[in-house]
Motif scaffolding. Structure first.
Motif, PDB file in Angstrom:
ATOM      1  N   ILE A  94       0.866  -1.193   0.000  1.00 56.54           N
ATOM      2  CA  ILE A  94       0.000   0.000   0.000  1.00 56.54           C
ATOM      3  C   ILE A  94       0.892   1.230   0.000  1.00 56.54           C
ATOM      4  O   ILE A  94       1.847   1.314   0.787  1.00 56.54           O
ATOM      5  CB  ILE A  94      -0.861   0.058   1.284  1.00 56.54           C
ATOM      6  CG1 ILE A  94      -1.541  -1.279   1.554  1.00 56.54           C
ATOM      7  CG2 ILE A  94      -1.889   1.183   1.198  1.00 56.54           C
ATOM      8  CD1 ILE A  94      -1.891  -1.482   3.035  1.00 56.54           C
ATOM      9  N   GLY A 149       0.656   5.557   0.131  1.00 55.37           N
ATOM     10  CA  GLY A 149      -0.070   6.822   0.207  1.00 55.37           C
ATOM     11  C   GLY A 149       0.886   7.932  -0.205  1.00 55.37           C
ATOM     12  O   GLY A 149       1.144   8.169  -1.382  1.00 55.37           O
ATOM     13  N   GLY A 205       4.041   7.851   0.285  1.00 50.27           N
ATOM     14  CA  GLY A 205       5.286   7.232  -0.191  1.00 50.27           C
ATOM     15  C   GLY A 205       6.529   7.643   0.582  1.00 50.27           C
ATOM     16  O   GLY A 205       7.638   7.505   0.088  1.00 50.27           O
ATOM     17  N   HIS A 206       6.361   8.119   1.843  1.00 50.15           N
ATOM     18  CA  HIS A 206       7.500   8.656   2.588  1.00 50.15           C
ATOM     19  C   HIS A 206       8.143   7.659   3.553  1.00 50.15           C
ATOM     20  O   HIS A 206       8.921   8.064   4.414  1.00 50.15           O
ATOM     21  CB  HIS A 206       7.083   9.905   3.368  1.00 50.15           C
ATOM     22  CG  HIS A 206       7.087  11.146   2.528  1.00 50.15           C
ATOM     23  ND1 HIS A 206       6.512  11.206   1.293  1.00 50.15           N
ATOM     24  CD2 HIS A 206       7.613  12.382   2.742  1.00 50.15           C
ATOM     25  CE1 HIS A 206       6.663  12.422   0.781  1.00 50.15           C
ATOM     26  NE2 HIS A 206       7.339  13.155   1.637  1.00 50.15           N
ATOM     27  N   THR A 230       8.587   0.457   3.184  1.00 45.69           N
ATOM     28  CA  THR A 230       7.424  -0.401   3.419  1.00 45.69           C
ATOM     29  C   THR A 230       6.271  -0.122   2.454  1.00 45.69           C
ATOM     30  O   THR A 230       5.234  -0.763   2.554  1.00 45.69           O
ATOM     31  CB  THR A 230       6.923  -0.268   4.873  1.00 45.69           C
ATOM     32  OG1 THR A 230       6.653   1.113   5.137  1.00 45.69           O
ATOM     33  CG2 THR A 230       7.947  -0.778   5.865  1.00 45.69           C
ATOM     34  N   SER A 231       6.452   0.837   1.542  1.00 46.92           N
ATOM     35  CA  SER A 231       5.379   1.068   0.576  1.00 46.92           C
ATOM     36  C   SER A 231       5.810   0.701  -0.843  1.00 46.92           C
ATOM     37  O   SER A 231       5.231   1.172  -1.808  1.00 46.92           O
ATOM     38  CB  SER A 231       4.890   2.521   0.646  1.00 46.92           C
ATOM     39  OG  SER A 231       5.963   3.423   0.582  1.00 46.92           O
ATOM     40  N   GLY A 264       2.078  11.533   3.818  1.00 43.77           N
ATOM     41  CA  GLY A 264       0.683  11.123   3.722  1.00 43.77           C
ATOM     42  C   GLY A 264       0.003  11.095   5.083  1.00 43.77           C
ATOM     43  O   GLY A 264       0.615  10.724   6.086  1.00 43.77           O
ATOM     44  N   PHE A 276       3.887  13.134  14.558  1.00 45.97           N
ATOM     45  CA  PHE A 276       4.197  14.368  15.286  1.00 45.97           C
ATOM     46  C   PHE A 276       4.373  15.506  14.295  1.00 45.97           C
ATOM     47  O   PHE A 276       4.971  15.330  13.236  1.00 45.97           O
ATOM     48  CB  PHE A 276       5.500  14.218  16.078  1.00 45.97           C
ATOM     49  CG  PHE A 276       5.472  13.058  17.032  1.00 45.97           C
ATOM     50  CD1 PHE A 276       4.956  13.207  18.310  1.00 45.97           C
ATOM     51  CD2 PHE A 276       5.926  11.809  16.638  1.00 45.97           C
ATOM     52  CE1 PHE A 276       4.893  12.135  19.184  1.00 45.97           C
ATOM     53  CE2 PHE A 276       5.874  10.727  17.500  1.00 45.97           C
ATOM     54  CZ  PHE A 276       5.359  10.889  18.771  1.00 45.97           C
ATOM     55  N   TYR A 304      11.039   5.646  17.465  1.00 42.78           N
ATOM     56  CA  TYR A 304       9.793   5.986  16.770  1.00 42.78           C
ATOM     57  C   TYR A 304       9.719   5.165  15.483  1.00 42.78           C
ATOM     58  O   TYR A 304      10.570   5.301  14.606  1.00 42.78           O
ATOM     59  CB  TYR A 304       9.801   7.496  16.490  1.00 42.78           C
ATOM     60  CG  TYR A 304       8.645   8.002  15.665  1.00 42.78           C
ATOM     61  CD1 TYR A 304       7.377   7.428  15.753  1.00 42.78           C
ATOM     62  CD2 TYR A 304       8.810   9.079  14.797  1.00 42.78           C
ATOM     63  CE1 TYR A 304       6.326   7.898  15.000  1.00 42.78           C
ATOM     64  CE2 TYR A 304       7.762   9.568  14.042  1.00 42.78           C
ATOM     65  CZ  TYR A 304       6.521   8.958  14.142  1.00 42.78           C
ATOM     66  OH  TYR A 304       5.470   9.428  13.383  1.00 42.78           O
TER      67      TYR A 304
END
Ligand SMILES: Cc1cc2nc3c(=O)[nH]c(=O)nc-3n(C[C@H](O)[C@H](O)[C@H](O)COP(=O)(O)OP(=O)(O)OC[C@H]3O[C@@H](n4cnc5c(N)ncnc54)[C@H](O)[C@@H]3O)c2cc1C
Length: 593
Positions: A131, A133, A135-136, A141-142, A211, A221, A538
């Motif tokens: 998936i 969104g 793309g960051h 993981t995208s 995204g 954050f 994080y």
């Protein structure tokens, strides 16, 4: 002997605990890959929005000097070009970890039904699903080769409601102001609608092109989180397609376990979010920034500077007005890149005056390299592109493509990470106990020692100690590592280079330099770990090779997340590197162990 015995015992545990049937996802070269007719049926089901994914870097295969290849390396510095292109990602790769690869097909989804069709198709045909969104993802993981991509880029409707009540919550919650966004929305689109156009506030991320869906699912954050708290804590409701293809509503009253997992349990793990509704708050009149750079003339002077800044931070800045960053570098520089809300220019300058006086008294030891710029502006115009243009406020870079929307902008400060290749990246929450009088020396020493290896960034807005109790309580209702509530900052140490890709002459990542930098990043962070061990990292801004990621990202929340994962996605259709449940899969997400 002892170590190898422990390792073999450990190796058995996952299989015993998670006895599972073998699953191996199919690739285009496998006989089980769907037929042309099957793909056509999917295309029909999604109203013609199934697209073969092109890989723009292919333009460089024939020659890196070709016009197309040169155009690619120019374009890849524009995050909107990247975002509009399903074949690439904002981070192009990570040395010795991953490099961006295109999926075979993408469903350019327009709504939850398109997403459900893609989810059902992937499940029924045993495909690797991914998936994207904004793309960051730093961790790649995208993107996944040989996969089907659900691409939400076109789902960016933004609607503000004055009296939103989450479904099934009528008797529990009063109506409130909220904004509903499609899951492909990026933060600037949300800020433009909520702040610039309406004069209200929604808690999102700092980087304008991240995204909404990816950020919320990792916790999230923004510059002003020290006041408003985590972005995920502002989630009121999500529409989600789960692995069984059902379109579900998740909120505090309906599917509340899934709702909790979506608030910080990590993207790409529990389902595909199609819509999100976020809390909208009042906007303070003013916001502002404080920015300057000081260089110390010697190591000793730098130690004193760090020690003094730590005490000053505790006294003057450790409150919900002040967010963003301070940087400590090997060249003995302290860079202040902070923002604030709710103070006018005079008030904010007054806050900094004692620190500036202290520097002036030791002018032989300290040189101010970039003069202090401290000042306020109407908060409503923080993300207002026209307002900034009219006032020559040079803070944004703009998408220069002729078809670009006028609000396609990104902060100058984020420009260095567009098309980035990561060398090393680690983060650590810094407990606020280190700010106590008897610990400040220890903290300052650790910052100094760490800064000998690499630049340390303290992101004050990514630790919630010092925030209002309401923000801290709301964060406790999310899935993120609870350490965030007791941390005054997230320390980030990172290094990387501009756009590059393996195998493209003149554009190869500098792997040797990258490995050295990764080692320096690790040593640097180890110095901070001497004063903040086990406080966690994080999930979205951390090491690809994070050891004990389950504890590091989620700590005591991981066990519950694992149960929820099992309930909504028992066969692991949704896999991401170091996501909940990922330990049951090979690193490429193709074979269940
Ligand atoms: C330059 C830069 C600046 C950043 N600044 C900040 C910051 O200020 N604050 C902060 O908290 N973080 C920040 N981040 C980290 C960022 O929040 C995360 O990387 C976030 O996950 C990115 O979301 P995305 O949608 O842009 O990325 P993507 O790569 O598209 O998605 C990230 C993850 O979420 C999944 N996902 C995306 N959309 C969906 C969906 N609809 N349903 C289910 N899963 C989905 C993807 O599969 C992937 O696993 C920054 C990252 C970068 C690269």
């Amino acid at each position: 002997m002892k170590a190898s015995g422990a390792a073999s015992l450990f190796g058995l545990r996952p299989r015993r605990l998670f006895a599972s049937t073998a699953i191996r996802r199919v690739r285009p070269s496998d006989p089980g890959w769907p037929s042309k007719e099957a793909w056509k049926r999917l295309n029909d089901a999604v109203d013609g929005n199934l697209i073969p994914v092109e890989f723009p870097i292919n333009a460089c295969l024939s020659s890196s000097l070709s016009t197309d290849c040169k155009a690619f390396f120019a374009n890849v510095k524009n995050p909107y070009y990247i975002g509009d292109n399903p074949g690439i990602t904002q981070t192009l790769g990570w040395v010795d970890a991953w490099e961006t690869k295109p999926s075979v097909y993408a469903v350019a989804a327009r709504n939850a039904d398109d997403i459900a069709a893609a989810v059902n198709f992937a499940r029924e045909n045993n495909l690797r699903l991914v998936i994207k969104g904004g793309g960051h993802s730093y961790q790649g993981t995208s993107n996944a080769p040989d996969s089907l991509l659900i691409w939400t880029r076109h789902m960016h409707d933004v609607t503000i409601q004055n009296d939103f009540v989450a479904r099934g919550c009528k008797s529990t919650f009063a109506p409130q102001r909220a904004v509903t966004v499609g899951s492909g929305t990026i933060w600037l689109q949300a800020y433009d609608a909520v702040t610039t156009k309406v004069g209200a506030y929604v808690q999102g991320g700092g980087c304008t092109t991240v995204g909404v869906a990816g950020l919320i699912q990792s916790g999230g954050f923004g510059s002003f989180s020290k006041h408003y708290g985590m972005a995920a804590a502002g989630l009121l409701e999500a529409e989600v397609v789960t692995a069984d293809g059902k379109v579900r509503i998740a909120n505090a009253c309906t599917n509340s376990d899934l709702f909790w997992a979506l608030k910080g349990g990590g993207g790409g793990t529990f389902g595909v979010v199609s819509k999100l509704t976020l809390r909208v708050r009042d906007l303070p009149e003013l916001a502002g920034g404080a920015s300057f750079t000081v260089k110390a003339s010697s190591d000793d002077a730098y130690r004193r500077l760090i020690r003094h800044y730590v005490g000053f931070y505790r006294e003057a800045l450790f409150n919900d007005h002040w967010g963003e960053q301070a940087h400590f570098s090997p060249d003995n520089k302290l860079e202040i890149r902070m923002v604030y809300l709710g103070l006018d220019t005079e008030e904010s300058r007054k806050v900094w005056q004692p620190f500036l006086n202290w520097l002036a008294q030791s002018s032989t030891a300290y040189t101010i390299e970039a003069e202090p710029e401290i000042g306020s502006m109407p908060f409503r115009h923080w993300w207002d592109v026209d307002w900034s243009k009219e006032r020559h406020r040079d803070v944004f870079k703009a998408d220069s493509r002729s078809s670009a929307s006028p609000i396609n902008v990104w902060w100058n400060g984020d420009a260095g990470q567009v098309g980035w290749v990561v060398w090393g990246f680690e983060s650590l929450w810094m407990p606020a106990s280190l700010l106590q009088d008897d610990s400040q020396e220890k903290l300052a020493n650790a910052l100094f020692s760490a800064s000998r290896f690499s630049k340390v960034e303290l992101h004050f807005n990514k630790g919630l100690a010092g925030a209002p109790s309401e923000a801290i309580e709301a964060a406790k209702g999310t899935a993120i590592n609870p350490s965030v509530c007791a941390a005054f900052a997230l320390a980030i140490v990172a290094a990387g280079q501009g756009p590059a890709y393996p195998g493209i002459p003149n554009h190869e990542p500098d792997a040797e330099k990258g490995r050295k930098a990764a080692d320096a990043v690790h040593r640097c962070m180890n110095e901070l770990r001497t004063v903040a061990s086990n406080s966690g990292a994080y999930v979205s801004e951390s090491n690809f090779f994070e050891s004990g990621f389950e504890q590091s990202y989620w700590d005591t929340n991981h066990a519950r997340l694992a149960q929820i994962k099992k309930k909504y996605d028992p066969d692991g259709l949704f896999f991401v590197h170091n996501g909940v449940g990922s330990e049951q899969w090979t690193p490429d997400g193709f074979t269940r162990l």
